[in-house]
Design an enzyme around this catalytic site. Structure first.
Site, short mmCIF file in Angstrom:
data_model
loop_
_atom_site.label_atom_id
_atom_site.label_comp_id
_atom_site.label_asym_id
_atom_site.label_seq_id
_atom_site.Cartn_x
_atom_site.Cartn_y
_atom_site.Cartn_z
CE LYS A 1 -3.66 5.03 -1.36
NZ LYS A 1 -4.67 5.52 -2.32
CE1 TYR B 1 -3.94 2.18 0.77
CE2 TYR B 1 -2.60 3.07 2.55
CZ TYR B 1 -3.73 3.13 1.76
OH TYR B 1 -4.64 4.14 1.93
#
Length: 302
Positions: free
Chosen positions: A169, A165
């Site tokens: 991001k 993640y």
């Protein structure tokens, strides 16, 4: 000045619930016609139904707004292109793209399956790439566009168990930086939002008392600022619980040690000088790093 979106057309991905729903409702309330996209899957990316998006569309209609639903997966470029065409066919343009769709597959890096790493990158990063690519020709043709990437404190600063993640991001910040430069001449502004909010993706991660403070609606003002015609560009805003901050990728002034055989030892001995924050800058582009390095090398020669 009221942030007005009358006459604007917005696409919000992952807008069937949580942050995306709050974004879509807010844009519609301020006059935008909104295409509400949501695959309708779970937080891990499983399943799919257009019903979540349709429910938000019904909320917008009930409030007197104009909206359409779309169930495309942002990982499918053909479906994303069809989604953008749906907005063009209905309303003739796309002014705002909010890349909000995402999933979680959290595990420590040691225990993480590589497919789970790839899948998270595919949704967050390639999903945003697909959406940006699909709207880009329309925004350049109309000489106007506002794109909001959804980054995260995990990408900016790290978080245990979220290597996939976080990588995705922070990659979105890199995408923002270059698209903002390339879009400038066409009045396309590209920004990033790092939200802290209580959604399906954060349930169970924080105490209830804290979650109650972190309503998705508290993040919306930052999105509206970044999506409005008065928006900055290449700006990363952090938002949560009614507070707002900015995150910057900065570069310190650094030192010159040359390229002699003892350069590694000199660098190690003076590393604190290299990392010192006094006088650090936010470079205008990647070329600024090379320019600073050459400048210091030239100064050392004279």
């Amino acid at each position: 000045m009221q942030l007005d979106f009358k006459g604007r057309v917005a696409i919000v991905t992952g807008a069937g619930g949580g942050l995306g729903r709050a974004h879509a409702l807010a844009l519609a309330a301020r006059g935008a016609r909104v295409l509400v996209n949501d695959l309708g899957g779970g937080v891990h990316g499983e399943g799919g139904s257009v019903s979540a998006a349709q429910a938000v569309v019904q909320e917008i209609h009930a409030a007197g707004g104009e909206a359409l639903s779309n169930g495309a997966s942002v990982t499918d470029f053909d479906a994303v292109q069809a989604m953008v065409q749906q907005a063009i066919d209905a309303w003739g343009r796309v002014d705002v793209l909010v890349n909000n769709a995402g999933i979680l597959r959290d595990k420590s890096f040691a225990k993480m399956d590589l497919q789970d790493f790839r899948t998270v990158l595919d949704v967050h990063l390639m999903g945003a790439v697909h959406c940006c690519k699909a709207v880009w020709p329309h925004m350049t043709a109309q000489e106007y566009g506002r794109i909001v990437m959804t980054t995260s404190s995990t990408g900016l600063y790290g978080n245990f168990g979220q290597s996939n993640y976080g990588a995705a991001k922070l990659a979105l910040v890199g995408l923002m930086q270059t698209l903002a430069l390339e879009g400038a001449k066409h009045h396309i502004h590209v920004n990033a939002l790092a939200p802290t909010a209580a959604t399906r993706m954060t349930e169970g991660l924080m105490p209830e008392e804290i979650l109650a403070m972190l309503q998705p609606e508290a993040v919306v003002p930052a999105m509206l600022v970044l999506a409005h015609e008065t928006a900055p560009t290449r700006t990363t805003l952090c938002a949560g619980a009614g507070s707002f901050e900015a995150a910057h990728v900065t570069m310190t002034q650094g030192i010159f040690v040359g390229t002699g055989p003892d350069a590694p030892e000199q660098l190690a001995a003076r590393l604190a000088e290299v990392t010192a924050r006094a006088g650090d800058t936010v470079p205008g582009s990647g070329a600024a790093q090379g320019a600073l390095e050459v400048q210091k090398a030239m100064a050392a020669r004279s």
